[in-house]
Scaffold this active site. Sequence first.
Site, PDB file in Angstrom:
ATOM      1  N   LYS A  77       1.060  -1.141   0.089  1.00 48.19           N
ATOM      2  CA  LYS A  77      -0.054  -0.103  -0.104  1.00 48.19           C
ATOM      3  C   LYS A  77       0.903   1.231  -0.165  1.00 48.19           C
ATOM      4  O   LYS A  77       1.894   1.249   0.587  1.00 48.19           O
ATOM      5  CB  LYS A  77      -0.955  -0.011   1.083  1.00 48.19           C
ATOM      6  CG  LYS A  77      -2.003   1.010   1.254  1.00 48.19           C
ATOM      7  CD  LYS A  77      -2.648   0.572   2.585  1.00 48.19           C
ATOM      8  CE  LYS A  77      -3.786   1.916   2.959  1.00 48.19           C
ATOM      9  NZ  LYS A  77      -4.405   1.497   4.249  1.00 48.19           N
ATOM     10  N   SER A 152      -9.547   1.896   3.782  1.00 49.98           N
ATOM     11  CA  SER A 152      -8.842   2.523   2.802  1.00 49.98           C
ATOM     12  C   SER A 152      -7.912   1.613   1.827  1.00 49.98           C
ATOM     13  O   SER A 152      -7.353   2.146   0.946  1.00 49.98           O
ATOM     14  CB  SER A 152      -7.709   3.605   3.559  1.00 49.98           C
ATOM     15  OG  SER A 152      -7.130   2.910   4.423  1.00 49.98           O
ATOM     16  N   SER A 176      -9.390  -1.117   7.669  1.00 45.05           N
ATOM     17  CA  SER A 176      -8.830  -0.826   6.322  1.00 45.05           C
ATOM     18  C   SER A 176      -8.240  -1.957   5.482  1.00 45.05           C
ATOM     19  O   SER A 176      -8.135  -1.901   4.460  1.00 45.05           O
ATOM     20  CB  SER A 176      -7.917   0.528   6.335  1.00 45.05           C
ATOM     21  OG  SER A 176      -8.508   1.429   6.306  1.00 45.05           O
TER      22      SER A 176
HETATM   23  N1  GLN Z   1     -12.598   3.485   7.677  1.00 45.66           N
HETATM   24  C1  GLN Z   1     -12.024   3.791   8.779  1.00 45.66           C
HETATM   25  C2  GLN Z   1     -11.488   5.262   8.781  1.00 45.66           C
HETATM   26  O1  GLN Z   1     -11.975   6.029   7.946  1.00 45.66           O
HETATM   27  C3  GLN Z   1     -10.644   2.914   8.626  1.00 45.66           C
HETATM   28  C4  GLN Z   1      -9.580   3.368   8.173  1.00 45.66           C
HETATM   29  C5  GLN Z   1      -7.960   2.704   8.379  1.00 45.66           C
HETATM   30  O2  GLN Z   1      -8.357   1.553   8.879  1.00 45.66           O
HETATM   31  N2  GLN Z   1      -7.186   3.138   8.026  1.00 45.66           N
HETATM   32  O3  GLN Z   1     -10.863   5.709   9.548  1.00 45.66           O
END
Ligand code: GLN
Length: 478
Positions: A77, A152, A176
């Site tokens: 990532k 994400s 994420s």
């Molecule tokens: N959807 C969650 C957020 O927006 C998780 C993000 C993540 O795990 N980086 O914070």
Amino acid sequence: MFSFSSIEQYQEQLKSGSSTCSEAIQFYLDRIQQTRHLNAYTQVFAEEALERAAFLDQKRATGEPLGKLFGVVIAIKDVIAYKGHSLTAASRILEGFKSLYSATAVERILQEDGIIIGATNCDEFAMGSTNENSVYGKVLNAADESRVPGGSSGGSAVAVQVHTCMIALGSDTGGSVRQPADFCGVVGLKPSYGRISRYGLIAYASSFDQIGLFGQTIPDVAKVLEVISGKDEMDSTSSRLEVAPYTNSLKYESDKKYRIAWFPEALEQESVDPEISQAIRQLLESLKEQGHQVEPVHFEYLDYIVPAYYVLTTAEAASNLSRYDGVRYGYRSNQPADDLTAFYKQTRSEGFGKEVKRRIMLGTFVLSAGYYDAYFTKAQQVRQALKDKTNLIFKDFDFILLPNSPSIAFPIGEKMEDPIAMYLADIFTVYSNLTGTCSISLPLFRHSSGMPFGLQVIAKAFDEVSLLRISDRLMRSK
Ligand code: GLN
């Protein structure tokens, strides 16, 4: 001829000489080309990966000992540092920035003869649940291109979904890895907080962040986890606990009966798609029939989870992201500015996207003098209460089963104008990050719409062995 069903099978092919690392890389580079429109990658290290493959093939020919991840093709990532390569967090503010060092996880992959094929798209600074907040544009879910892949780490999930690599690394601060794995029909593991060094992972919320893994099978994920886990002097929060031989521990799985908890409040939650709760209930029923102890546990904290998560993570993010000021890294505004404050404002206004700015403001607010106790302190208390409750549950149970998300992958654009709705959908994943436990999304189910969805299994902190064992068993009996 290269073909892939598992890392083990691939490495057998390499050993017997029936395939080569170069063939594997060529195969994946072709796949990346064929699936380009999904926008899963921000960078592809084509030439470099080919060179490394040729080097590894040479190494094999000389009979030298081969690393544990020999020839394994991995995408990372774009929040994970790889020396000499661009690192952008899908943000304009890191435009032009190149990593000066590699993340410990990447270092360990390279030491064990793995190959990094490219960097994957994501939500800016890992903030989001759809991969729509990216300076590179959205990523499409290959199961239905009109839907989001989740986020994400959407690019990493799709990279594995469409077979452009064997394993992809993501990061999981609040879901994420698990939620995009759920939306795309692949395996997504979030290890316990502190299992993998965060050195070289761009910080979003440091007391939550953890590198996670996407793969097609449990043994594949276990193999890479084993290499990248463990103490690292460069990250004081990385654990000294010994790394278990995850791969081998899968080989000796007996037909042990487990104690499994589930939360009625979660399955009855109004936002949950009835097909999702139905599928999980049926699975619970069949686990019971197989002799496992399956019991409902009253969980009174469900409504507090999302607020606590968003208070604490935005507070940490506001602090972590203060370093992007246009002086030290990447993007710098060229608008005239009268003083330093105006310069910072200009650069940060232009460099950050809407969601990141929203969170920096929210985080700054909850940390501000008059509101600190009402929000930040309160949220910390909720976090502690959740940890206490979770410890109690794990005294009596081995696992907690939950959905990953209340819904299947939704249409692109559907929640972009409603951040609260988007945040609320994180209800089932953020729990594991708040408590530091390990958790996984297993692609076990299919919705009547044809979309995949997964089961979330949570185990106590640092019990990755049990988590992987039950996961392997569930995947095999799919
Ligand atoms: N959807 C969650 C957020 O927006 C998780 C993000 C993540 O795990 N980086 O914070």
